[in-house]
Enzyme design. Structure first.
Site, PDB file in Angstrom:
ATOM      1  N   ASN B 155       0.803  -1.221   0.000  1.00 37.22           N
ATOM      2  CA  ASN B 155       0.000   0.000   0.000  1.00 37.22           C
ATOM      3  C   ASN B 155       0.833   1.265   0.000  1.00 37.22           C
ATOM      4  OD1 ASN B 155       0.519  -1.268   2.629  1.00 37.22           O
ATOM      5  ND2 ASN B 155      -0.399   0.565   3.493  1.00 37.22           N
ATOM      6  N   SER B 203     -10.350  -6.021  -1.144  1.00 32.68           N
ATOM      7  CA  SER B 203     -11.013  -4.821  -0.646  1.00 32.68           C
ATOM      8  C   SER B 203     -11.790  -4.143  -1.769  1.00 32.68           C
ATOM      9  CB  SER B 203      -9.954  -3.851  -0.116  1.00 32.68           C
ATOM     10  OG  SER B 203     -10.523  -2.580   0.084  1.00 32.68           O
ATOM     11  N   CYS B 329       4.729  13.198   9.828  1.00 36.77           N
ATOM     12  CA  CYS B 329       4.806  14.362  10.706  1.00 36.77           C
ATOM     13  C   CYS B 329       3.424  15.003  10.819  1.00 36.77           C
ATOM     14  CB  CYS B 329       5.812  15.383  10.183  1.00 36.77           C
ATOM     15  SG  CYS B 329       7.170  15.615  11.328  1.00 36.77           S
TER      16      CYS B 329
END
Lengths: 127, 405
Positions: B155, B203, B329
């Protein structure tokens, strides 16, 4: 996460970007942070005979908040004497830019950077 | 170039529903609203018919039998069910599971959960290209090994694991092979028989079907048994109780059908777009690194480190491009990605990483615009970067004593 107008303005149009001659007696340089932590600030001041900061420059590797914090503090220290500049608190920066809690360390870094620059200048000019 | 509105470059996070998928789904909300498990009237039969056609489409794209497909709420549930379900069923005979450090959190957490229940888990490292070492896999298999779980396409970095070879090793050693193929369906050809895959997670929302639907392939010959996680009416062959949503199942089926027809073409288009961006960036910016294998990766994923420019500041500068940050971050933890760390990407470089994802609705114009914008912003931020300045002056940044805080 939505950033404040002040922060975005300092990020998009940062003030006082640049470098000074770090060998000069009149220049104090502070380099704080670490690349592995994701932020490094270099802050420089030029001090005149009266002990007043005439000019300040910075370069920053870091997030938008770190860039804005360093831009802001360079604006603030210009025209101040060393003691005044030394007494700037990170909370003032954080409040002014409305930093989110996870970004408070950026303002601490800016405070550390100006203190380091002042120390460097004083070390060079020990009479 | 004129300013564009927001552009989506995060197809590994999720995809929009393809309008053709939505069209197929619509009747199943207010017209064909029967319970697909109702056996006594046409309302139920019609809904069931929709679900079964969908099951055939899902089976077809991986070369399976429709009876081997059960519907779930998504790949997270499928991964949980596969790993914990096999572990619970066979746990008294074999108790060793092998997975990999860069797997999705739901696989890692399922394994962690089992290691608290007496299972031994081996987390294989990855090489710098993001792929596992097959010799190492073979070495860690013991007569206690029950399951190997390795994802098909990553991913975050888009690399393709050698599924066929992994399957071969597993079959030879009589070990079940589960693979999380959430990002692999429609991106690479899959064949459960050729690849010796025993369980595969699928998925919906990564392949232009809605969120909230997924599937699990469970091999019937030789038979793989799992314990179910949900107690209830015994739907989905007793492995996943709960009333199915025919609309969502139909959506997943149609998404698979479209890929069965269009995978090859889409691959060509995306390859072209990826090349365009990668070349455009490399031409104008030095010191940009591609994370993960350049050859063994899907074309819809670029994970790039822009040395000397922190990732979040770059994302702020390209704010109308929806990309994802490897530097994390932006999240509450300031830790860089565990995946990039596992590849051996240094922390300082991990902080400069972005994931750019292309997909079915990405246009050449958008890629051109984004490339230009990224290049300009990297240049601007490098002018701001003390590390870039030092690098240009020839200072070795790794030799400086930094004040870690």
């Amino acid at each position: 996460m939505a950033y404040s107008k002040e922060l975005l303005d300092h990020y998009e149009n940062p003030k006082n970007v640049g470098s000074m001659d770090k060998q000069s007696e009149k220049v104090g340089t502070g380099l704080v942070g670490a690349p592995a932590c994701g932020d490094v600030m270099k802050l420089q001041i030029r001090v005149n005979e009266k002990g007043v900061i005439e000019d300040a420059k910075f370069k920053t590797f870091g997030c938008g908040s770190a860039i804005a914090s360093s831009s802001l503090i360079t604006e603030w220290v210009k025209g101040k004497n060393l003691d005044e500049a030394h007494s700037i608190k990170n909370t003032e920066i954080a409040n002014h830019l409305a930093l989110p809690p996870v970004k408070i360390h950026c303002s601490i870094l800016a405070e550390d950077a100006i203190k380091a620059a002042i120390d460097d200048y004083k070390k060079k000019n020990k009479k | 170039m004129e300013k564009m509105k927001n552009i989506y470059f995060d197809y590994q996070a999720t995809t929009p529903v393809d309008p053709r998928v939505l069209d197929k789904m619509m009747p199943y909300f207010a017209e064909i609203y029967g319970n697909p498990h109702s056996r006594n009237h046409s309302y139920g039969w019609e809904a069931e018919q929709g679900v079964e056609v969908a099951r055939e489409h899902v089976a077809k794209i991986i070369g399976a039998n429709p009876k081997e497909i059960i519907f779930t709420s998504g790949a997270t549930e499928s991964n949980n069910l596969a790993i914990k379900g096999v572990a619970e069923f066979y746990g008294d005979k074999k108790n060793h599971i092998i997975t990999c450090v860069t797997e999705h959190k739901c696989v890692l957490e399922s394994c962690r959960n089992l290691s608290g229940k007496g299972f031994d888990v081996t987390y294989l490292p990855v090489q710098s290209d993001g792929l596992i070492n097959l010799d190492e896999l073979e070495k860690v298999i013991t007569d206690k090994t029950l399951l190997v779980s390795i994802m098909g396409v990553h991913n975050e970095i888009g690399v393709i694991q050698p599924l066929e070879k992994i399957g071969e090793i597993c079959r030879k050693n009589d070990v079940f092979f589960h693979t999380d193929c959430a990002q692999a369906i429609g991106k690479i050809p899959l064949d459960v028989d050729k690849m010796n895959i025993d369980l595969m997670s699928i998925s919906g929302h990564k392949i232009y079907a809605p969120k909230g639907i997924g599937a699990l392939y469970i091999r019937r010959k030789p038979r793989v048994r799992i314990s179910s996680m949900i107690s209830g009416g015994g739907q989905e062959r007793g492995m996943r109780s709960g009333t199915l949503s025919p609309a969502l199942c139909v959506g997943l089926g149609e998404a698979c059908r479209i890929y069965s027809d269009e995978m090859e073409n889409e691959h060509k288009t995306l390859s072209k777009l990826k090349k365009m961006m990668l070349q455009g960036i490399r031409k104008s910016c030095p010191d940009v690194y591609l994370n993960g294998s350049e050859d063994n990766r899907v074309p819809g994923n670029l994970n790039l480190s822009f040395a000397y420019v922190e990732g979040e500041s770059l994302m702020m500068g390209i704010k109308n491009l929806a990309v994802s940050s490897g530097s994390a971050c932006t999240s509450a933890s300031l830790e860089p990605s565990y995946v990039l760390k596992a590849l051996g990407v240094e922390e300082e470089l991990a902080h400069t990483s972005l994931r750019i994802g292309f997909g079915r609705f990405t246009t050449e114009n958008e890629v051109q615009y984004a490339t230009e914008m990224i290049v300009n912003e990297v240049k601007r931020l490098r002018e701001l970067s003390p590390l870039w300045e030092m690098a240009q002056e020839g200072v070795d940044i790794s030799k400086i004593k930094w004040s870690h805080h």
